[in-house]
Design a protein around this motif. Structure first.
Motif, PDB file in Angstrom:
ATOM      1  N   SER A 184       3.392   5.532   1.403  1.00 11.29           N
ATOM      2  CA  SER A 184       2.360   3.963   1.158  1.00 11.29           C
ATOM      3  C   SER A 184       2.603   2.638   2.097  1.00 11.29           C
ATOM      4  O   SER A 184       3.551   2.328   1.693  1.00 11.29           O
ATOM      5  N   LEU A 238       3.466   0.084   4.748  1.00  9.39           N
ATOM      6  CA  LEU A 238       3.317  -1.564   4.653  1.00  9.39           C
ATOM      7  C   LEU A 238       1.830  -2.114   5.125  1.00  9.39           C
ATOM      8  O   LEU A 238       1.442  -1.846   5.795  1.00  9.39           O
ATOM      9  N   PRO A 239       1.239  -3.326   4.217  1.00  9.41           N
ATOM     10  CA  PRO A 239       0.005  -3.849   4.427  1.00  9.41           C
ATOM     11  C   PRO A 239       0.128  -4.192   5.557  1.00  9.41           C
ATOM     12  O   PRO A 239       1.044  -4.766   6.972  1.00  9.41           O
ATOM     13  N   GLN A 240      -1.376  -4.313   6.493  1.00  8.11           N
ATOM     14  CA  GLN A 240      -0.964  -4.662   8.222  1.00  8.11           C
ATOM     15  C   GLN A 240      -0.675  -6.291   8.014  1.00  8.11           C
ATOM     16  O   GLN A 240      -0.330  -6.811   9.295  1.00  8.11           O
ATOM     17  N   GLU A 241      -1.352  -6.776   6.834  1.00  8.26           N
ATOM     18  CA  GLU A 241      -0.310  -8.296   6.745  1.00  8.26           C
ATOM     19  C   GLU A 241       1.104  -9.122   7.643  1.00  8.26           C
ATOM     20  O   GLU A 241       1.743  -9.653   8.094  1.00  8.26           O
ATOM     21  N   HIS A 242       1.507  -7.490   6.638  1.00  8.10           N
ATOM     22  CA  HIS A 242       3.198  -7.973   6.950  1.00  8.10           C
ATOM     23  C   HIS A 242       3.371  -7.352   7.858  1.00  8.10           C
ATOM     24  O   HIS A 242       4.561  -7.792   8.027  1.00  8.10           O
ATOM     25  N   THR A 275      -0.763  -1.468  17.351  1.00  5.65           N
ATOM     26  CA  THR A 275      -1.265  -2.550  16.631  1.00  5.65           C
ATOM     27  C   THR A 275      -2.034  -3.274  17.484  1.00  5.65           C
ATOM     28  O   THR A 275      -3.265  -4.266  16.913  1.00  5.65           O
ATOM     29  N   GLY A 302       4.102  -0.427   1.025  1.00  7.39           N
ATOM     30  CA  GLY A 302       2.894  -0.919  -0.014  1.00  7.39           C
ATOM     31  C   GLY A 302       3.906  -0.175  -1.083  1.00  7.39           C
ATOM     32  O   GLY A 302       3.905  -0.935  -2.452  1.00  7.39           O
ATOM     33  N   GLN A 320       3.698  -2.777  -4.389  1.00  7.63           N
ATOM     34  CA  GLN A 320       3.407  -2.794  -5.716  1.00  7.63           C
ATOM     35  C   GLN A 320       3.806  -2.842  -6.984  1.00  7.63           C
ATOM     36  O   GLN A 320       4.214  -3.258  -7.996  1.00  7.63           O
TER      37      GLN A 320
END
Length: 421
Positions: free
Chosen positions: A75, A77-81, A158, A410, A414
């Motif tokens: 899961s 970690l989102p890209q913005e984080h 990234t 992620g 959640q």
């Protein structure tokens, strides 16, 4: 296709294979050293016991845990984080470099270049580290071996604009301290990341930067190597070879001889000699530390903690400690620490613990190229440092934490959302 498929099956075991190779290298170095120094080969016994139990334990644990580990869902970690994490890492890395050099008030490399005395240069290099407060030393270690590599590999992965500013800061910082291994800790994970992702030109560029930085640090550390590099440049450019003053044996007269000898000394002779020194000092069971060589265990059993690497350095090189005022340690892998405390029983237990650790690393890295590359230098360091040092000041604990965060962050987010609602 069959070769590619075979390599794909081996990739989850990359760190295990790398560590096994480092143990084989150490074994070969010990055999070479024993032959060249007429030393009994008995000192490889703990290494043979450790390697045998480690490999057997890993293969068994892989069969038991393999499917369960592979079935764990990721899961990420989102890209913005991830972008916020990169900014934080860059800020911390730059702040530590500024703090370190500002505290010293000078660049150690510049001071070393002005000297032609080996002992004075060694003192300058050591003061660039030991003149710091303890927390500052840990900050420097974490920055170069943990924060920096994570920052560079994540920025490359990234395609962040922070990549080149971080490289510039890292190169300036590591060259200023002129510790030969520091550019390798910082840049080798990035070199291998580009190699793993088939970006050959970028891998070559980073490799050249790394080798160049090591070369600068190397020549800063040794006037002899500095002179030998000059001979190599003269030879390559067609100028007459400058003779080194003083009598030299025939095999040291060619350009680059000092460089070759220095590489041989660092990669072959020193690790093997240190292994022999540890073994022969603790071959007698009566001399073993019985747990007092582990900081936490010494507290638990009520004995005075013995920092064995420093203790052995003072025993084998008293003139450097007393007369030259140098601080040194004979660092070696965890298996020989276990032998120094509990003999072969400690070696076997330690090998099983390592087998479990490398089995769990498959979960932490999840067959991800960036995460595998980040753990590469810590794994290579395990043959010459105890695992407690590699995890702490070696930055591996931070690398493993970030690896798990990137894979499972992620899920953590959640779980926090309902609580905040």
């Amino acid at each position: 296709m069959k070769v590619r498929a075979a390599l794909g099956r081996l990739r989850p075991h990359s760190l295990f294979l790398l560590y096994a190779f480092s143990l084989l290298w150490l074994l070969a170095a010990c055999v070479y050293f024993a032959d060249s120094s007429a030393t009994e080969l008995d000192f490889v016994r703990p290494l043979l016991v450790f390697g045998s139990v480690f490999v057997t334990g890993y293969l068994l644990l892989t069969r038991v845990l393999g499917r369960r580990i592979e079935e764990l869902p990721a899961s990420p970690l989102p890209q913005e984080h991830v972008r916020l994490l990169l900014v934080l890492l860059f800020g911390v890395f730059t702040a530590v470099a500024i703090m370190h050099l500002a505290t010293l008030g000078h660049l150690p490399m510049v001071e070393a270049r002005r000297s032609t005395n080996d002992y004075e240069i060694a003192r300058i290099r050591q003061e660039g580290y030991y003149n710091l407060a303890v927390w500052q030393r840990y900050a420097s270690d974490y920055a170069i071996k943990g924060v920096g590599p994570i920052l560079l590999v994540l920025a490359a992965h990234t395609r962040s604009r922070l990549l080149w500013p971080a490289i510039v800061v890292g190169l300036f910082y590591t060259v200023s301290l002129f510790v030969k291994a520091n550019p390798v800790y910082l840049l080798l994970p990035l070199v291998l990341y580009y190699a793993f992702t088939r970006q050959a030109r970028r891998a070559l560029l980073m490799a050249l930067l790394m080798v160049g930085a090591v070369g600068v640090n190397w020549t800063s550390s040794s006037p002899d190597v500095r002179n030998d590099f000059g001979r190599m440049v003269d030879f390559a450019t067609g100028k007459p070879v400058r003779q080194v003053s003083g009598a030299r044996s025939m095999n040291m007269d060619y350009p680059g001889a000092r460089v070759v000898a220095s590489v041989r000394e660092r990669l072959v002779i020193v690790p093997a000699q240190v292994t022999a020194q540890w073994y022969f000092n603790y071959e007698d069971p009566a001399r073993r530390e019985a747990g007092c060589g582990y900081r936490l265990l010494a507290r638990a059993i009520g004995c005075e903690y013995q920092h064995i690497p420093t203790k052995l350095y003072a025993m084998y090189y008293p003139e450097l400690v007393k007369e030259r005022g140098l601080t040194g340690s004979l660092n070696s892998g965890s298996y020989i620490h276990d032998f120094a405390n509990f003999g072969y029983a400690g070696v076997a237990v330690g090998a099983l613990a390592f087998a479990l650790l490398f089995s769990l690393l498959r979960f932490a890295c999840s067959n991800s190229a960036p995460l595998l590359c980040l753990s590469l230098m810590p794994v290579l360091s395990l043959s010459e440092m105890p695992i407690s040092t590699v995890l702490n000041s070696g930055g591996w604990l931070l690398i493993l934490f970030v690896s798990v965060l990137l894979q499972q962050g992620g899920r953590l987010l959640q779980r926090r959302r309902p609580a905040s609602a």
